[in-house]
Design an enzyme around this catalytic site. Structure first.
Site, PDB file in Angstrom:
ATOM      1  N   ASP A  12       0.691  -1.314  -0.354  1.00  0.00           N
ATOM      2  CA  ASP A  12      -0.501   0.131  -0.098  1.00  0.00           C
ATOM      3  C   ASP A  12       0.918   1.002   0.481  1.00  0.00           C
ATOM      4  O   ASP A  12       0.516   2.289   0.725  1.00  0.00           O
ATOM      5  CB  ASP A  12      -0.667   0.358   1.174  1.00  0.00           C
ATOM      6  N   HIS A 242       9.308  -1.123   9.685  1.00  0.00           N
ATOM      7  CA  HIS A 242       8.214  -2.204   9.226  1.00  0.00           C
ATOM      8  C   HIS A 242       7.957  -3.016   7.823  1.00  0.00           C
ATOM      9  O   HIS A 242       8.567  -3.913   8.188  1.00  0.00           O
ATOM     10  CB  HIS A 242       6.205  -0.947   9.565  1.00  0.00           C
TER      11      HIS A 242
HETATM   12 CA   LIG Z   1       2.411  -0.521   3.956  1.00  0.00          CA
END
Ligand SMILES: [Ca+2]
Length: 321
Positions: A12, A242
């Protein structure tokens, strides 16, 4: 390159997605064969736009990019966290527009690649799991053709970041996450338990600036927004890694020091624990003995700092020629 381990990447894009994409492109033994985009940090169409432009910047306009689900399984997508990733998802840096998404949607691209690379395809997902859930619903045999799914998402023992219980990728679409954990494939969960502890420092970002090439300079500019947000969370101009850490675990470059294989369930109720990843870690007091029928690897610690590896990979990336 080609001939490496084939990877489908679902994202995303997003600033840490950008880092993850570039890190993946830097891996010599892995071959990015397709990207699916989903709504999260930005909507799926914008995520595809960003991904195409970033791939072109990195000299890989050949990688097929598919637009995936705009809405979550049980809720419409409204808007992304512009204060974290910028309005356009890449820190409001304007990238040169390059290429168009493929006609098929992300779920169909994933299904097609699972046939083409049956048994070998690695899936790495660093956004909400909507595309993967749609693909599993569309083709229930999909899970048997995929080698492994590695996700950035969840929080087994750590607090959430979307809510006290939920990490954002899981919390945005808990029904999708539940479907992905319940499908028959092995899932490796790289969640906040570990990702919050691996960071890039501003000194490292400055090394990208100093590299002076368009690719690294653009990346440093994109990261500036992210550092600004994390300054408020961490109290220092650093950012957590992340999404790229999930890629590094999937490629074997980051080796977990504690990663029990257990059963994970996702809370889909409407209470305060909605979106929580409930990992059955009751074996922790006995050294995590094997759990019959378990296929969810929950990464809890990686002893080696990932930040320096991340920087090295980014500095070695060659810009588009
Ligand atoms: Ca992401």
């Amino acid at each position: 390159m080609s001939g490496g381990i084939p990877v489908y990447f679902d994202c995303d894009t997003g600033i840490d997605d950008t880092l993850a994409l570039f890190y993946l492109l830097s891996r010599p033994n892995h071959d990015l064969v397709g990207v699916g985009c989903v709504s999260g940090n930005v909507d799926a169409a914008q995520a595809a736009r960003n991904t195409l432009d970033l791939l072109a910047l990195a000299g890989r306009p050949d990688v097929p990019v598919a637009v995936g689900e705009h809405d979550f399984l049980t809720a419409p997508y409204t808007q992304g966290p512009a204060h974290i990733h910028g309005v356009n998802g890449v820190g409001d840096v304007t990238l040169a527009t390059s290429g168009e998404p493929v006609e098929q949607d992300a779920a169909d691209l994933l299904i097609a690649l699972s046939h083409q690379y049956e048994g070998a395809l690695e899936v790495i997902a660093v956004g909400p799991l909507t595309n993967l859930a749609v693909a599993v619903a569309r083709d229930p045999e999909l899970a048997s053709r995929v080698a492994r799914v590695t996700i950035m998402g969840g929080a087994a023992l750590a607090p959430g970041n979307l809510s006290p219980a939920a990490e954002a990728n899981i919390g945005h679409d808990p029904e999708a996450a539940a479907a992905v954990f319940d499908a028959g494939w092995p899932v490796t969960m790289v969640g906040l338990d570990v990702t919050m502890h691996h960071r890039m420092t501003d000194a490292e970002r400055q090394q990208l600036v100093a590299a002076g090439t368009p690719l690294q300079t653009t990346l440093a500019e994109i990261l500036d927004t992210y550092f600004g947000f994390y300054d408020g969370i961490l109290g220092v101009r650093e950012c957590t890694l992340h999404d790229p850490l999930a890629v590094a675990v999937a490629t074997g470059d980051a080796v977990p020091s504690l990663a029990p294989v257990v059963k994970v369930k996702v809370e889909t109720g409407s209470g305060p624990a909605r979106g929580a990843t409930v990992a059955d870690l009751r074996g922790m007091y006995r050294g995590h003995p094997p759990v019959e029928g378990a296929r969810h690897t929950v990464v809890l610690t990686i002893d080696r700092p990932f930040g320096p590896d991340m920087l090295e990979a980014l500095l070695a990336l060659k810009p588009a020629s």
